[in-house]
Scaffold this motif. Sequence first.
Motif, PDB file in Angstrom:
ATOM      1  N   ALA A 121       0.871  -1.162  -0.041  1.00  0.00           N
ATOM      2  CA  ALA A 121      -0.016   0.078  -0.117  1.00  0.00           C
ATOM      3  C   ALA A 121       0.952   1.312   0.002  1.00  0.00           C
ATOM      4  O   ALA A 121       1.695   1.423   0.957  1.00  0.00           O
ATOM      5  N   LEU A 122       0.776   1.992  -0.914  1.00  0.00           N
ATOM      6  CA  LEU A 122       1.498   3.232  -1.039  1.00  0.00           C
ATOM      7  C   LEU A 122       0.821   4.339  -0.593  1.00  0.00           C
ATOM      8  O   LEU A 122      -0.270   4.711  -1.353  1.00  0.00           O
ATOM      9  N   LEU A 123       1.276   5.066   0.166  1.00  0.00           N
ATOM     10  CA  LEU A 123       0.416   6.054   0.810  1.00  0.00           C
ATOM     11  C   LEU A 123       1.158   7.750   0.823  1.00  0.00           C
ATOM     12  O   LEU A 123       2.504   7.568   1.287  1.00  0.00           O
ATOM     13  N   ASP A 124       0.468   8.569   0.418  1.00  0.00           N
ATOM     14  CA  ASP A 124       1.193  10.071  -0.045  1.00  0.00           C
ATOM     15  C   ASP A 124       0.038  10.862  -0.105  1.00  0.00           C
ATOM     16  O   ASP A 124      -0.879  10.616  -0.702  1.00  0.00           O
ATOM     17  N   MET A 125       0.570  12.200   0.139  1.00  0.00           N
ATOM     18  CA  MET A 125      -0.383  13.369  -0.456  1.00  0.00           C
ATOM     19  C   MET A 125      -0.137  13.223  -1.946  1.00  0.00           C
ATOM     20  O   MET A 125      -1.225  14.048  -2.351  1.00  0.00           O
ATOM     21  N   LEU A 126       0.992  13.115  -2.474  1.00  0.00           N
ATOM     22  CA  LEU A 126       1.064  13.350  -3.785  1.00  0.00           C
ATOM     23  C   LEU A 126       0.741  12.043  -4.560  1.00  0.00           C
ATOM     24  O   LEU A 126       0.383  11.054  -4.150  1.00  0.00           O
ATOM     25  N   ASP A 127       0.620  12.212  -5.928  1.00  0.00           N
ATOM     26  CA  ASP A 127       0.381  11.041  -6.647  1.00  0.00           C
ATOM     27  C   ASP A 127       1.333   9.917  -6.494  1.00  0.00           C
ATOM     28  O   ASP A 127       2.425  10.227  -6.933  1.00  0.00           O
ATOM     29  N   VAL A 128       0.883   8.800  -6.213  1.00  0.00           N
ATOM     30  CA  VAL A 128       1.663   7.642  -6.174  1.00  0.00           C
ATOM     31  C   VAL A 128       1.618   6.723  -7.524  1.00  0.00           C
ATOM     32  O   VAL A 128       2.086   5.602  -7.647  1.00  0.00           O
ATOM     33  N   ALA A 129       0.573   7.031  -8.409  1.00  0.00           N
ATOM     34  CA  ALA A 129       0.698   6.022  -9.488  1.00  0.00           C
ATOM     35  C   ALA A 129       1.840   5.657 -10.227  1.00  0.00           C
ATOM     36  O   ALA A 129       2.091   4.625 -10.780  1.00  0.00           O
ATOM     37  N   THR A 163      -1.520  13.831   8.553  1.00  0.00           N
ATOM     38  CA  THR A 163      -1.666  14.715   9.736  1.00  0.00           C
ATOM     39  C   THR A 163      -3.196  15.049   9.812  1.00  0.00           C
ATOM     40  O   THR A 163      -3.538  15.559  11.062  1.00  0.00           O
ATOM     41  N   GLN A 164      -3.959  14.341   9.372  1.00  0.00           N
ATOM     42  CA  GLN A 164      -5.460  14.638   9.389  1.00  0.00           C
ATOM     43  C   GLN A 164      -6.183  13.209   9.636  1.00  0.00           C
ATOM     44  O   GLN A 164      -6.043  12.477   8.965  1.00  0.00           O
ATOM     45  N   ILE A 165      -6.811  13.086  10.850  1.00  0.00           N
ATOM     46  CA  ILE A 165      -7.198  11.903  11.357  1.00  0.00           C
ATOM     47  C   ILE A 165      -8.400  11.241  10.395  1.00  0.00           C
ATOM     48  O   ILE A 165      -8.528  10.156  10.058  1.00  0.00           O
ATOM     49  N   ARG A 166      -9.131  12.098   9.741  1.00  0.00           N
ATOM     50  CA  ARG A 166     -10.190  11.806   8.929  1.00  0.00           C
ATOM     51  C   ARG A 166      -9.650  11.196   7.708  1.00  0.00           C
ATOM     52  O   ARG A 166     -10.060  10.046   7.008  1.00  0.00           O
ATOM     53  N   LYS A 187      -9.781   7.134   6.529  1.00  0.00           N
ATOM     54  CA  LYS A 187     -10.415   6.643   5.142  1.00  0.00           C
ATOM     55  C   LYS A 187      -9.353   5.847   4.505  1.00  0.00           C
ATOM     56  O   LYS A 187      -9.797   4.887   4.084  1.00  0.00           O
ATOM     57  N   ALA A 188      -8.006   5.944   4.804  1.00  0.00           N
ATOM     58  CA  ALA A 188      -7.088   5.107   3.996  1.00  0.00           C
ATOM     59  C   ALA A 188      -7.177   3.705   4.731  1.00  0.00           C
ATOM     60  O   ALA A 188      -7.190   2.689   4.190  1.00  0.00           O
ATOM     61  N   ALA A 189      -7.294   3.712   6.314  1.00  0.00           N
ATOM     62  CA  ALA A 189      -7.583   2.544   6.688  1.00  0.00           C
ATOM     63  C   ALA A 189      -8.803   1.854   6.289  1.00  0.00           C
ATOM     64  O   ALA A 189      -8.613   0.506   6.118  1.00  0.00           O
ATOM     65  N   LYS A 246       3.019  13.774  14.883  1.00  0.00           N
ATOM     66  CA  LYS A 246       1.397  13.666  14.648  1.00  0.00           C
ATOM     67  C   LYS A 246       1.308  12.658  13.731  1.00  0.00           C
ATOM     68  O   LYS A 246       0.201  11.662  13.918  1.00  0.00           O
ATOM     69  N   GLY A 247       1.766  12.784  12.599  1.00  0.00           N
ATOM     70  CA  GLY A 247       1.511  11.798  11.478  1.00  0.00           C
ATOM     71  C   GLY A 247       1.824  10.402  11.957  1.00  0.00           C
ATOM     72  O   GLY A 247       1.130   9.301  11.452  1.00  0.00           O
ATOM     73  N   VAL A 248       3.005  10.441  12.583  1.00  0.00           N
ATOM     74  CA  VAL A 248       3.494   8.648  13.010  1.00  0.00           C
ATOM     75  C   VAL A 248       2.176   8.292  13.876  1.00  0.00           C
ATOM     76  O   VAL A 248       2.122   7.078  14.036  1.00  0.00           O
TER      77      VAL A 248
END
Length: 298
Positions: A67-75, A103-106, A110-112, A155-157
């Motif tokens: 699972a690749l997670l980032d604010m930027l495009d991971v495509a 940094t945002q819980i929502r 959503k990712a989880a 916080k992100g961690v």
Amino acid sequence: MDMSSTERTARASGYLFTETEHNDTYTAIDPTKVNMNGKRILETGSSRGLGREMALSFAKAGVTGIALLDMLDVAPVAKEVIETAEATGHPKPEVIQLSTDITQIRDVQKAADLVRSNWDNIDILINNAGYLAPYEPLSDSDPELWWRNFEVNVKGVYLMTRTFLPLLLQSTEKTMIVLSSVGAHHTLPGGSGHETTKLAVLKLNSYLMAEYGSKGLLAYAVAPGGVKTDMVGGFLQEFHHLLSDTPQMVADTIVFLTQERREWLAARYVDSRWDMPELLAKKDEIVERDLLKMCLRV
């Protein structure tokens, strides 16, 4: 003979803990020699730099899913992961792309939810995403940028760990790695924002082991050495010559370490520049003397 203050500082930050140190990848940590079939990985900060390189190293090791997670495009990285796996003779891995602000819980929740809809568990969580504000004396610093270090690096961690812990504990590996830094062990003027966060996550790992070690969680930290990624623009220019370590070395080291559970590393700190076979040979000494942990010695 007494060590000089320079030597003491170097030793205190882990320099030459192993006799051999590396700046680039090497045969002993070659991910193509590792079999991680059946394992599912989730990593943050996947779109570039260390995150991209880690994803490719895990692909070379034959992971079943990532699972690749980032604010930027991971495509683009997702495409590279599949191509890399197939080029090294592995089945096409399942790749989940997550557009997430850690940094945002929502966003994290959503990712989880998306990961949970595809997988019953994750084996390894890599908290890689980070932020580095400009190195400036505290009174000259921008409060928002200074605090952004804590928003992302702490916080992100915290949010990622808190939210994905149930999925992690459903696996057999139950392994979580956080990217720390050699900066956690020394005081470089101007680094009060960034370096403090890298110390904080070491303490966070201690709490995780105290609270969830009995449930099988294995949490430890890896420092990437000096890698010249897009993030280092704010680092002091006079020290840029020290940023000579390759991201591939860091990535291959993490794959090498996570190919199996290494319970003895719980709550410890590992520098990716250390020679891994030499580190493993020091296992008994590390455990007996309780080394590689943050503590007060009096």
